[in-house]
Design a protein around this motif. Sequence first.
Motif, PDB file in Angstrom:
ATOM      1  N   GLY A  85      41.381  43.353  60.443  1.00 31.57           N
ATOM      2  CA  GLY A  85      40.498  42.642  61.403  1.00 31.57           C
ATOM      3  C   GLY A  85      41.480  42.055  62.480  1.00 31.57           C
ATOM      4  O   GLY A  85      41.028  42.031  63.780  1.00 31.57           O
ATOM      5  N   GLY A  86      42.443  41.668  62.218  1.00 30.20           N
ATOM      6  CA  GLY A  86      43.518  40.945  63.135  1.00 30.20           C
ATOM      7  C   GLY A  86      43.685  39.658  62.846  1.00 30.20           C
ATOM      8  O   GLY A  86      42.802  38.704  62.337  1.00 30.20           O
ATOM      9  N   MET A  87      44.942  39.110  62.727  1.00 30.06           N
ATOM     10  CA  MET A  87      45.498  37.871  62.422  1.00 30.06           C
ATOM     11  C   MET A  87      45.305  36.943  63.596  1.00 30.06           C
ATOM     12  O   MET A  87      45.338  37.218  64.736  1.00 30.06           O
ATOM     13  CB  MET A  87      47.092  38.138  62.142  1.00 30.06           C
ATOM     14  CG  MET A  87      47.609  38.837  61.165  1.00 30.06           C
ATOM     15  SD  MET A  87      46.848  38.139  59.334  1.00 30.06           S
ATOM     16  CE  MET A  87      47.765  39.004  58.082  1.00 30.06           C
ATOM     17  N   GLY A 105      36.995  42.534  59.380  1.00 29.07           N
ATOM     18  CA  GLY A 105      37.990  43.444  58.462  1.00 29.07           C
ATOM     19  C   GLY A 105      37.471  43.346  56.841  1.00 29.07           C
ATOM     20  O   GLY A 105      37.651  44.116  56.165  1.00 29.07           O
ATOM     21  N   ALA A 106      36.984  42.141  56.523  1.00 30.22           N
ATOM     22  CA  ALA A 106      36.212  42.047  55.150  1.00 30.22           C
ATOM     23  C   ALA A 106      35.132  42.741  54.726  1.00 30.22           C
ATOM     24  O   ALA A 106      34.973  43.392  53.865  1.00 30.22           O
ATOM     25  CB  ALA A 106      36.039  40.336  54.889  1.00 30.22           C
ATOM     26  N   ILE A 107      34.294  42.814  55.533  1.00 32.41           N
ATOM     27  CA  ILE A 107      32.988  43.869  55.495  1.00 32.41           C
ATOM     28  C   ILE A 107      33.504  45.194  55.484  1.00 32.41           C
ATOM     29  O   ILE A 107      32.899  45.985  54.646  1.00 32.41           O
ATOM     30  CB  ILE A 107      31.945  43.645  56.719  1.00 32.41           C
ATOM     31  CG1 ILE A 107      31.484  42.107  56.640  1.00 32.41           C
ATOM     32  CG2 ILE A 107      31.072  44.606  56.757  1.00 32.41           C
ATOM     33  CD1 ILE A 107      30.686  41.832  57.798  1.00 32.41           C
ATOM     34  N   PRO A 114      49.387  46.524  65.311  1.00 35.51           N
ATOM     35  CA  PRO A 114      50.171  45.451  64.723  1.00 35.51           C
ATOM     36  C   PRO A 114      49.207  44.160  64.570  1.00 35.51           C
ATOM     37  O   PRO A 114      49.139  43.385  63.798  1.00 35.51           O
ATOM     38  CB  PRO A 114      51.408  45.184  65.063  1.00 35.51           C
ATOM     39  CG  PRO A 114      51.755  46.442  65.860  1.00 35.51           C
ATOM     40  CD  PRO A 114      50.601  47.230  66.301  1.00 35.51           C
ATOM     41  N   THR A 115      48.583  44.266  65.888  1.00 35.41           N
ATOM     42  CA  THR A 115      47.647  43.050  65.906  1.00 35.41           C
ATOM     43  C   THR A 115      46.255  42.977  65.290  1.00 35.41           C
ATOM     44  O   THR A 115      45.622  42.063  65.324  1.00 35.41           O
ATOM     45  CB  THR A 115      47.113  42.689  67.460  1.00 35.41           C
ATOM     46  OG1 THR A 115      46.843  43.711  68.024  1.00 35.41           O
ATOM     47  CG2 THR A 115      48.789  42.180  68.045  1.00 35.41           C
ATOM     48  N   GLY A 116      45.826  44.246  64.739  1.00 40.49           N
ATOM     49  CA  GLY A 116      44.594  44.336  63.837  1.00 40.49           C
ATOM     50  C   GLY A 116      43.638  44.949  64.954  1.00 40.49           C
ATOM     51  O   GLY A 116      43.859  44.819  66.287  1.00 40.49           O
ATOM     52  N   LEU A 117      42.501  44.875  64.513  1.00 38.07           N
ATOM     53  CA  LEU A 117      41.335  45.278  65.402  1.00 38.07           C
ATOM     54  C   LEU A 117      41.023  44.153  66.564  1.00 38.07           C
ATOM     55  O   LEU A 117      40.858  44.623  67.742  1.00 38.07           O
ATOM     56  CB  LEU A 117      40.032  45.602  64.489  1.00 38.07           C
ATOM     57  CG  LEU A 117      39.941  46.861  63.539  1.00 38.07           C
ATOM     58  CD1 LEU A 117      38.623  46.765  62.796  1.00 38.07           C
ATOM     59  CD2 LEU A 117      40.391  48.013  64.174  1.00 38.07           C
ATOM     60  N   LEU A 118      41.159  42.865  66.183  1.00 37.96           N
ATOM     61  CA  LEU A 118      40.560  42.011  67.142  1.00 37.96           C
ATOM     62  C   LEU A 118      41.614  40.962  67.080  1.00 37.96           C
ATOM     63  O   LEU A 118      41.547  39.791  67.852  1.00 37.96           O
ATOM     64  CB  LEU A 118      39.288  41.278  66.616  1.00 37.96           C
ATOM     65  CG  LEU A 118      38.174  42.119  66.907  1.00 37.96           C
ATOM     66  CD1 LEU A 118      36.890  41.658  66.156  1.00 37.96           C
ATOM     67  CD2 LEU A 118      37.793  42.661  68.097  1.00 37.96           C
ATOM     68  N   GLY A 119      42.907  40.859  66.538  1.00 37.19           N
ATOM     69  CA  GLY A 119      43.905  39.939  66.296  1.00 37.19           C
ATOM     70  C   GLY A 119      44.525  39.531  68.015  1.00 37.19           C
ATOM     71  O   GLY A 119      44.948  38.531  68.152  1.00 37.19           O
ATOM     72  N   SER A 120      44.513  40.671  68.835  1.00 36.80           N
ATOM     73  CA  SER A 120      45.014  40.425  70.119  1.00 36.80           C
ATOM     74  C   SER A 120      43.890  40.016  71.366  1.00 36.80           C
ATOM     75  O   SER A 120      44.124  40.032  72.352  1.00 36.80           O
ATOM     76  CB  SER A 120      46.012  41.623  70.838  1.00 36.80           C
ATOM     77  OG  SER A 120      44.865  42.889  70.897  1.00 36.80           O
ATOM     78  N   VAL A 121      42.652  40.032  70.645  1.00 39.56           N
ATOM     79  CA  VAL A 121      41.462  39.736  71.496  1.00 39.56           C
ATOM     80  C   VAL A 121      41.048  38.237  71.374  1.00 39.56           C
ATOM     81  O   VAL A 121      40.868  37.878  70.571  1.00 39.56           O
ATOM     82  CB  VAL A 121      40.128  40.734  71.276  1.00 39.56           C
ATOM     83  CG1 VAL A 121      39.303  40.412  72.198  1.00 39.56           C
ATOM     84  CG2 VAL A 121      40.709  42.203  71.269  1.00 39.56           C
ATOM     85  N   ASN A 122      41.299  37.617  72.846  1.00 33.83           N
ATOM     86  CA  ASN A 122      40.769  36.282  72.930  1.00 33.83           C
ATOM     87  C   ASN A 122      39.569  36.295  73.981  1.00 33.83           C
ATOM     88  O   ASN A 122      39.764  36.351  75.220  1.00 33.83           O
ATOM     89  CB  ASN A 122      41.731  35.333  73.506  1.00 33.83           C
ATOM     90  CG  ASN A 122      41.818  33.880  73.348  1.00 33.83           C
ATOM     91  OD1 ASN A 122      40.600  33.530  73.867  1.00 33.83           O
ATOM     92  ND2 ASN A 122      42.675  33.324  72.891  1.00 33.83           N
TER      93      ASN A 122
END
Length: 335
Positions: A260-262, A271-273, A305-313
């Motif tokens: 899902g993204g850190m 990510g959990a779903i 490396p940032t996951g699906l949404l880790g780099s999205v703000n």
Amino acid sequence: MLSKLENAIAKHQPQVIAAFFVLALAFPMIMSGSSYVMNISVMALTYVILTLSLNLVTGYLGTTNLGQAAFFGVGAYTSAILATKLGLPFLLTLPLAAVMAGLVGMLLGFITLRVSGRYLSIVTLGFCEIARLIELNWYDLTNGPLGIMNIPAPKIFGFTFSNLMSKYYLVLVLVILVVIVVSRMTQSRTGRAISAIKSDELVADVMGINVKKTKILVFVVASAIAGLAGGFYAHYISFIDPTSFNYDKSIQIMSMAILGGMGSIPGSIIGAIILTVLPELLRDFVLLRQVLYGVVIVAMVLFRPTGLLGSVNFKHILQRLRFHEMKAKEGTAHE
């Protein structure tokens, strides 16, 4: 294409959140005829809570924790023991499960202040194994490998959550509460301190941030959230044993956070779903299910490396869009 989608979500974030909320509320009514789907849904929401708890430590604070399943187990065993041996109601066992897990998290937090990096990973991994061995060998308290049976269903103010639909709504409420807690915490002054510590502990310390206190606070909150999930899980599944809280479970939760993204609340949910539903779709391919989590971790580290949404703000995206719109209006006015 992805950038356009992110921009659209950022511009209509309240509507997107409302749509997801309505869908979550309507889902059990749509799928009420399938107990299999409802069971997966309840477990998916339970993993959402666990992934959010891990992301608080690993994603926001930047501390690798391979023992989150231990706190999940502490919460589950606390709730199960209090309910079966002392006959305490769910309204007491659930918060006490969170409190007990939080206290254990505080203990681990003090220990981890002395180590960092790969050594911290080893410490948390060892802690997970110690917790499992205690659950396995403390027969008088945990009933050893036989586990604890006949854990009563959740009951609040005389209403028993006996069917899957009611349990779904109960865990949905817990998810919403956890999302609010994590969101408020990460967007507060404490959240800014957490972000500073993740970037550079030494600089954060020089800036006057109490690094030790902040780290312990994050460990306590994250552990309590995992314990909350464990307390619900024990009453939901009605039977627990040590095999449900081993190292494999920690890796499973870590995989969900990485996918899902850190450092992303929406990422933790997605990510959990995904990693709860996908193994069920691969149910006929046992070997594929076993290697799925490893493949996810390797693939995400290599390609995103940032996951699906880790780099999205989405907040920053919305601010950027508004800035460009303001500049465009100023340009039009000058013309």
